[in-house]
Design a protein around this motif. Structure first.
Motif, PDB file in Angstrom:
ATOM      1  N   PRO A 157       4.928   6.433 -44.461  1.00 29.45           N
ATOM      2  CA  PRO A 157       6.203   6.478 -44.865  1.00 29.45           C
ATOM      3  C   PRO A 157       6.106   7.319 -46.335  1.00 29.45           C
ATOM      4  N   SER A 158       7.280   7.590 -46.769  1.00 24.29           N
ATOM      5  CA  SER A 158       7.232   8.208 -48.260  1.00 24.29           C
ATOM      6  C   SER A 158       6.956   7.424 -49.335  1.00 24.29           C
ATOM      7  N   PRO A 159       6.031   7.659 -50.178  1.00 18.02           N
ATOM      8  CA  PRO A 159       5.880   6.608 -51.253  1.00 18.02           C
ATOM      9  C   PRO A 159       7.291   6.350 -51.999  1.00 18.02           C
ATOM     10  N   ARG A 160       7.846   7.333 -52.161  1.00 17.34           N
ATOM     11  CA  ARG A 160       9.141   7.129 -52.820  1.00 17.34           C
ATOM     12  C   ARG A 160      10.219   5.930 -52.111  1.00 17.34           C
ATOM     13  N   LEU A 161      10.118   6.201 -50.798  1.00 18.60           N
ATOM     14  CA  LEU A 161      10.880   5.124 -50.206  1.00 18.60           C
ATOM     15  C   LEU A 161      10.178   3.819 -50.307  1.00 18.60           C
TER      16      LEU A 161
ATOM     17  N   TYR B  23       5.215  -9.833 -27.892  1.00 20.94           N
ATOM     18  CA  TYR B  23       5.929  -9.155 -28.994  1.00 20.94           C
ATOM     19  C   TYR B  23       5.275  -8.982 -30.419  1.00 20.94           C
ATOM     20  N   LEU B  24       4.570 -10.236 -30.750  1.00 25.96           N
ATOM     21  CA  LEU B  24       3.878  -9.833 -31.958  1.00 25.96           C
ATOM     22  C   LEU B  24       2.740  -8.971 -31.998  1.00 25.96           C
ATOM     23  N   MET B  25       2.108  -8.635 -30.791  1.00 22.39           N
ATOM     24  CA  MET B  25       1.196  -7.606 -30.638  1.00 22.39           C
ATOM     25  C   MET B  25       1.827  -6.191 -30.569  1.00 22.39           C
ATOM     26  N   LEU B  26       2.982  -6.228 -30.051  1.00 14.99           N
ATOM     27  CA  LEU B  26       3.637  -4.949 -29.796  1.00 14.99           C
ATOM     28  C   LEU B  26       4.082  -4.519 -31.401  1.00 14.99           C
ATOM     29  N   PHE B  27       4.465  -5.347 -32.032  1.00 15.58           N
ATOM     30  CA  PHE B  27       5.050  -5.279 -33.532  1.00 15.58           C
ATOM     31  C   PHE B  27       3.799  -4.955 -34.482  1.00 15.58           C
ATOM     32  N   THR B  28       2.438  -5.494 -33.956  1.00 17.96           N
ATOM     33  CA  THR B  28       1.374  -5.181 -34.729  1.00 17.96           C
ATOM     34  C   THR B  28       1.051  -3.674 -34.582  1.00 17.96           C
ATOM     35  N   LEU B  29       1.172  -2.986 -33.268  1.00 19.99           N
ATOM     36  CA  LEU B  29       0.928  -1.934 -32.913  1.00 19.99           C
ATOM     37  C   LEU B  29       1.867  -0.724 -33.618  1.00 19.99           C
ATOM     38  N   LEU B  30       3.095  -1.229 -33.840  1.00 21.55           N
ATOM     39  CA  LEU B  30       4.067  -0.453 -34.510  1.00 21.55           C
ATOM     40  C   LEU B  30       3.988  -0.421 -35.915  1.00 21.55           C
ATOM     41  N   VAL B  31       3.386  -1.713 -36.484  1.00 19.20           N
ATOM     42  CA  VAL B  31       3.027  -1.337 -37.823  1.00 19.20           C
ATOM     43  C   VAL B  31       1.994  -0.595 -37.954  1.00 19.20           C
ATOM     44  N   TRP B  32       0.893  -0.550 -37.088  1.00 26.85           N
ATOM     45  CA  TRP B  32      -0.277   0.706 -37.180  1.00 26.85           C
ATOM     46  C   TRP B  32       0.556   2.106 -37.177  1.00 26.85           C
ATOM     47  N   ALA B  33       1.450   2.229 -36.112  1.00 27.27           N
ATOM     48  CA  ALA B  33       1.914   3.461 -35.926  1.00 27.27           C
ATOM     49  C   ALA B  33       2.921   4.084 -37.195  1.00 27.27           C
ATOM     50  N   ILE B  34       3.609   2.817 -37.803  1.00 28.61           N
ATOM     51  CA  ILE B  34       4.392   3.404 -38.919  1.00 28.61           C
ATOM     52  C   ILE B  34       3.495   3.685 -40.067  1.00 28.61           C
ATOM     53  N   SER B  35       2.520   2.975 -40.210  1.00 28.74           N
ATOM     54  CA  SER B  35       1.465   2.960 -41.284  1.00 28.74           C
ATOM     55  C   SER B  35       0.749   4.402 -41.396  1.00 28.74           C
ATOM     56  N   THR B  36       0.416   4.754 -40.093  1.00 30.79           N
ATOM     57  CA  THR B  36      -0.352   6.051 -39.856  1.00 30.79           C
ATOM     58  C   THR B  36       0.420   7.180 -40.025  1.00 30.79           C
ATOM     59  N   LEU B  37       1.883   7.018 -39.772  1.00 25.59           N
ATOM     60  CA  LEU B  37       2.823   8.218 -40.108  1.00 25.59           C
ATOM     61  C   LEU B  37       2.993   8.223 -41.663  1.00 25.59           C
TER      62      LEU B  37
END
Lengths: 229, 392
Positions: free
Chosen positions: B168-172, B152-166
């Motif tokens: 997120p709005s700097p204002r958020l 799960y730690l690896m999975l969340f690391t992948l999701l961190v990459w996915a979210i960083s790549t997408l």
């Protein structure tokens, strides 16, 4: 006629470039794949797992067409060739860069999906014999992707590319149906053993040979080019 | 990581959460609730074990994932996404790949030996013995065992990459960094965890299946995200220090209403209303207890302490190897006529002693230690607070 790139490092950079350009889409697909695998692994009602499996297949098909569309067809529309001509790269460098970048980008979700399905079968009461059918289906999806990719590299017509891509996509369902009923495969699908019969091996070999032939033919066609135009 | 810039309270909380896991797994052998389901279940046991062990269960893994999220954000901050991936592959994915086969094989071998030789087997061993007789042996189950948290730690690391790549709005992100939630937010926040827990059994099980479980992604992912946010905004919990005490009291009150504490077992499967009620009780009690641990840890554990530092370094290894050791001790104890309390203390103590000793002699100063924990362990710079880090 030289089939190979003149500078392997340049090809590596081109692959990295495409990876960076398309990682946003990949990130979205990855999130979708995690959701689909989560639905399959949830152990809930059958329709939840079914929705997950359907989402996986749709994602695979969509990833393939979006990758080809954006990395080849859209780039062509944007007239990137004149810019590439000003760079110290040969046509074969660009060819290998595009081919390998697309394959790398596609293989990430494909291996995740294939691995996830095999893990599902091995860890649940689903008959292990199904793995052969899954492998043949996943490799067929890869084959259709490679054919679409090679065609998109070799042919610049957007209409023909759309036709080939859609035509190949429509073959996926019938292939899975027909292979699942082939003698030499059908009798082991519900068994507990993974049996690679000569029939199954022949189908796998045909798929791999198709991929290899498509790449070789496209390489030869591209190697004839003396310039980018 | 250099000790001068270590976040001591997070290190110590991670160590305590992992060591609590050893105590929890040891306690399951004496839990009446798991008597029919746990392979080392002893004839003796007490309802008190259920009350204490399952309370621990409510917050120890959530706390671990908060800490994991925090350190993930720290790694991204210091080494970037590529650095995060390199570190996670080396210290999380590789240990999972390398250690899972020996862990599964040893647990299987121990269970086969127990099925064959024990005179007082647990109810599950009796079932397994019947199965082995009719099916010509016991199959090796392809699970992640207690190493599921690495997957799960690896999975969340992948999701961190996915979210960083997408992106997120700097204002958020700026709003998150400036946010100082007050107690009503902490009071209602656990509601987002309820659907995830309602989708599984109560108490929530370990998601050991090799396929990711949606409820576990949502549940532990929320805690991981909290830890990540805590790094982005170190003052996130500042306004919750005082209400935290009340929230912990409320958490214990809610916990007391759970069926295994009240002694009122649910139907199997439980009615939908009961399922949602249990999920809500677990979600609220677990979140508030985790919050209490974070705030208490920051208040009391945020100093460099050589003993705690050693324990923090050892905790990962101890957790990785503890389950086969524990089973190797608890299976033979099934045939020993001793009070359950003595067996519990003996098996927990010996497991901890053996795994800590193996850490000191086989791991700490060898390549295994460098592999699992990073740099070679150095001297700790006295008892200093970890104020060297901005915002800590």
């Amino acid at each position: 006629m030289n089939l190979f790139p003149s500078d392997v490092r340049i090809v590596g950079r081109l692959i990295a470039k495409d990876w960076q350009v398309y990682q946003k889409q990949l990130a979205g697909f990855l999130a979708g794949i995690v959701l689909a695998l989560g639905l399959i692994g949830s152990g809930g009602p059958w329709w939840v797992a079914g929705a997950g499996a359907m989402l996986l297949i749709v994602l695979l098909v969509v990833v393939g067409s979006v990758t080809i569309q954006t990395s080849l067809l859209t780039e062509r529309k944007q007239q990137t060739v004149p810019f590439i001509m000003s760079l110290p790269v040969s046509p074969m460098d660009v060819y290998w860069g595009k081919l390998l970048a697309n394959l790398v980008i596609y293989l990430v979700p494909l291996l995740l999906v294939g691995g996830g399905m095999i893990a599902l079968i091995l860890t649940t009461p689903i008959a292990d014999g199904l793995i052969v059918w899954i492998v043949l289906s996943v490799v067929f999806v890869l084959t259709t992707f490679c054919l679409s990719l090679c065609f998109a590299i070799a042919c610049e017509s957007e209409g023909w590319n759309a036709f080939v891509m859609l035509g190949l996509m429509t073959l996926i369902g019938p292939f899975m149906f027909v292979v699942g009923r082939l003698e030499g495969i059908v009798e082991h699908v519900r068994g507990e053993q993974v049996v690679w019969t000569p029939t199954a091996l022949a189908v796998l070999a045909a798929e791999l040979a198709t991929i290899a032939i498509a790449i070789v033919v496209t390489s030869v066609l591209y190697a004839r080019k003396r310039s980018f135009l | 990581m250099n000790s001068a810039v270590r976040v001591h309270y997070m290190d110590h909380l991670r160590a305590l959460a992992m060591l609590a896991g050893v105590v929890f797994h040891a306690a399951l052998a004496y839990s009446p609730m798991l008597h029919g389901l746990w392979p080392t279940a002893d004839a003796g046991g007490s309802a008190a074990i259920d009350v204490v062990a399952w309370a621990l269960h409510l917050f120890r893994m959530p706390l671990f994932f908060v800490v994991a999220g925090f350190f993930t954000a720290l790694l991204v901050e210091r080494r970037g996404l590529a650095g995060l991936f390199r570190t996670r592959v080396l210290r999380v994915l590789l240990p999972l790949i390398v250690l899972l086969p020996p862990v599964l094989l040893s647990l299987h071998a121990l269970t086969v030996a127990a099925v064959t030789h024990l005179r007082h087997p647990s109810p599950l061993l009796v079932l397994l013995a019947d199965y082995a007789r009719t099916h010509d042996g016991l199959p090796l189950m392809p699970t992640l065992a207690h190493l599921w948290f690495l997957a799960y730690l690896m999975l969340f690391t992948l999701l961190v990459w996915a979210i960083s790549t997408l992106e997120p709005s700097p204002r958020l992100v700026a709003a998150l960094r400036a946010w100082r939630p007050s107690w009503p937010v902490a009071a209602i926040a656990p509601i987002v965890l309820v659907p995830a827990l309602a989708a599984t059994s109560a108490p929530w099980p370990a998601p050991e299946s090799p396929l990711p479980q949606l409820w576990a992604i949502a549940f532990f992912g929320a805690y991981f995200a909290l830890g990540y946010a805590l790094r982005l905004n170190p003052a996130l919990l500042d306004r919750l220090r005082r209400p935290a005490q009340l929230l912990v009291v409320a958490a214990l009150a809610l916990y007391a209403a759970l069926p295994w504490v009240l002694g009122t077992p649910r139907m199997i499967p439980p009615e939908p209303a009961m399922r949602w009620l249990d999920a809500a009780l677990q979600a609220f009690a677990g979140f508030w207890l985790t919050l209490g641990c974070l705030i208490a840890g920051r208040a009391w554990l945020d100093t460099a302490n050589p003993a705690m530092r050693w324990l923090a370094d050892a905790a990962y290894w101890v957790y990785l190897v503890h389950l086969p050791l524990l089973f190797a001790l608890q299976y033979p104890l099934l045939d020993v006529a001793l009070p359950w309390g003595v067996k519990f203390v003996l098996s927990t103590g010996l497991t901890l002693a053996l795994s800590l000793a193996s850490y000191q002699w086989l791991v700490r100063h060898t390549w295994i230690g460098r592999w699992l924990n990073g740099t070679r362990p150095g001297k700790v710079a006295g008892r200093t607070r970890s104020a060297a880090l901005p915002g800590n």
